[in-house]
Scaffold this active site. Structure first.
Site, mmCIF file in Angstrom:
data_model
loop_
_atom_site.group_PDB
_atom_site.id
_atom_site.type_symbol
_atom_site.label_atom_id
_atom_site.label_comp_id
_atom_site.label_asym_id
_atom_site.label_seq_id
_atom_site.Cartn_x
_atom_site.Cartn_y
_atom_site.Cartn_z
ATOM 1 N N SER A 163 -110.399 -44.773 -77.673
ATOM 2 C CA SER A 163 -109.874 -44.247 -76.417
ATOM 3 C C SER A 163 -110.045 -42.718 -76.397
ATOM 4 C CB SER A 163 -108.421 -44.678 -76.228
ATOM 5 O OG SER A 163 -107.986 -44.447 -74.916
ATOM 6 N N GLU A 225 -112.354 -54.322 -70.375
ATOM 7 C CA GLU A 225 -112.209 -52.929 -69.962
ATOM 8 C C GLU A 225 -113.139 -52.575 -68.810
ATOM 9 O OE1 GLU A 225 -111.274 -49.996 -73.229
ATOM 10 O OE2 GLU A 225 -112.354 -51.502 -74.399
ATOM 11 N N HIS A 263 -108.410 -53.188 -73.714
ATOM 12 C CA HIS A 263 -108.417 -51.839 -74.272
ATOM 13 C C HIS A 263 -107.686 -51.761 -75.611
ATOM 14 C CE1 HIS A 263 -108.984 -47.536 -74.113
ATOM 15 N NE2 HIS A 263 -107.685 -47.315 -74.232
#
EC number: 3.1.-.-
Length: 289
Positions: A163, A225, A263
């Site tokens: 991330s 995602e 995610h």
């Protein structure tokens, strides 16, 4: 990790769980006046002649245990698993939560408030833009201490981030490529400042075409995602395609999209793939399936 004992109502005791071969130490950044919790895992086997490979792991509070146990299990039989033992150095924070808001400061480049993506909860972003100082901490404070206390193979250094951590990994790759030999960027938040990443990518490609530089890059995201407005998967795939043209210059790049993962759920499978990518007995390997 220090073991703790607690009295139980039935007269027994309860010991805190500790992963064998691990420790946690506090470290301060000399230049930035910041303190980090450093999680370290050392193999039980003697180091090879060149030293242990090392993985520097961001967001250690959330994923250090996952990666450490994966290396412990798979590193026992490298000929079967494709994973050799390694030192894991997790960089974390003084928090009991999986993530600290300080990661926004440490993992991001300076970006004007008006240019930032909208935060999912609608609030303003925490302090951000301190990636350069965080990189100096890794290079000037953390690495020398780890190399003093452990036998490290400086030719097999990996950095792993997810991330915003993946965004930081890309910043290091594109601006300080000599810092590591292998870069793992999971679900990288390229949308935080995509123009910056694309500009730095163009510069990186131009320089690499002139000077061969063996570097291994794994970009990855969860299939689910793709539905997020950040276009996480498309951005990662686009960056991969820009880097893949450098194969003749020594750049070995791979993009993985993990079926059925989002995610956060992507983290365990990403860790497993990353280990086989970075810690193969014969060196970093692509397309390990």
């Amino acid at each position: 990790m220090k073991e703790q004992t607690t009295d139980r109502t039935n007269g027994g005791t309860s010991n805190a769980f500790t992963i064998p071969g691990t420790e946690v130490r506090m470290m301060s950044s000399r230049n930035e006046n910041r303190t980090y919790h450093i999680f370290i895992s050392k193999p039980s086997t003697p180091p090879p002649p060149a030293g242990y490979p090392v993985i520097y792991l961001l967001d250690a509070n959330s994923v250090f245990g996952t990666m450490t146990e994966a290396v412990r299990i798979q590193g026992r039989r490298p000929e079967k698993t494709g994973v050799i033992p390694a030192v894991i150095v997790g960089i974390g924070y003084e928090t009991a939560e999986p993530f600290s808001s300080a990661r926004h400061r440490d993992f991001t480049m300076p970006t004007a408030q008006s240019k930032l993506p909208e935060r999912p909860d609608g609030r303003e972003w925490p302090e951000h833009g301190g990636a350069e100082g965080f990189f100096r901490f890794i290079e000037e404070d953390l690495k020398p201490e780890i190399e003093r206390d452990y036998q490290i193979d400086k030719k097999r250094q990996t950095i792993f981030g997810h991330s915003l951590g993946g965004l930081f990994v890309l910043q290091v790759l594109l601006t300080k490529p000599d810092a590591f030999q292998t870069y793992i960027a999971g679900s990288p938040s390229i949308h935080w400042n995509k123009p910056f990443i694309l500009k730095k990518t163009d510069h990186f490609v131009s320089l690499t075409k002139k000077n061969n530089q063996p570097i291994n890059i794994l970009l990855a995201a969860g299939e689910l995602e793709q539905h997020h407005k950040s276009r996480m998967n498309d951005n990662a795939r686009e960056l991969y395609e820009r880097l893949a043209v450098l194969s003749e210059q020594g750049i070995r790049a791979e993009f993985c999209e993990f079926s059925g993962e989002g995610h956060i759920s992507v983290l365990p499978v990403l860790v497993s793939r990353a280990l086989r990518f970075a810690l193969h007995p014969d060196g970093p390997h692509l397309s390990m399936g």
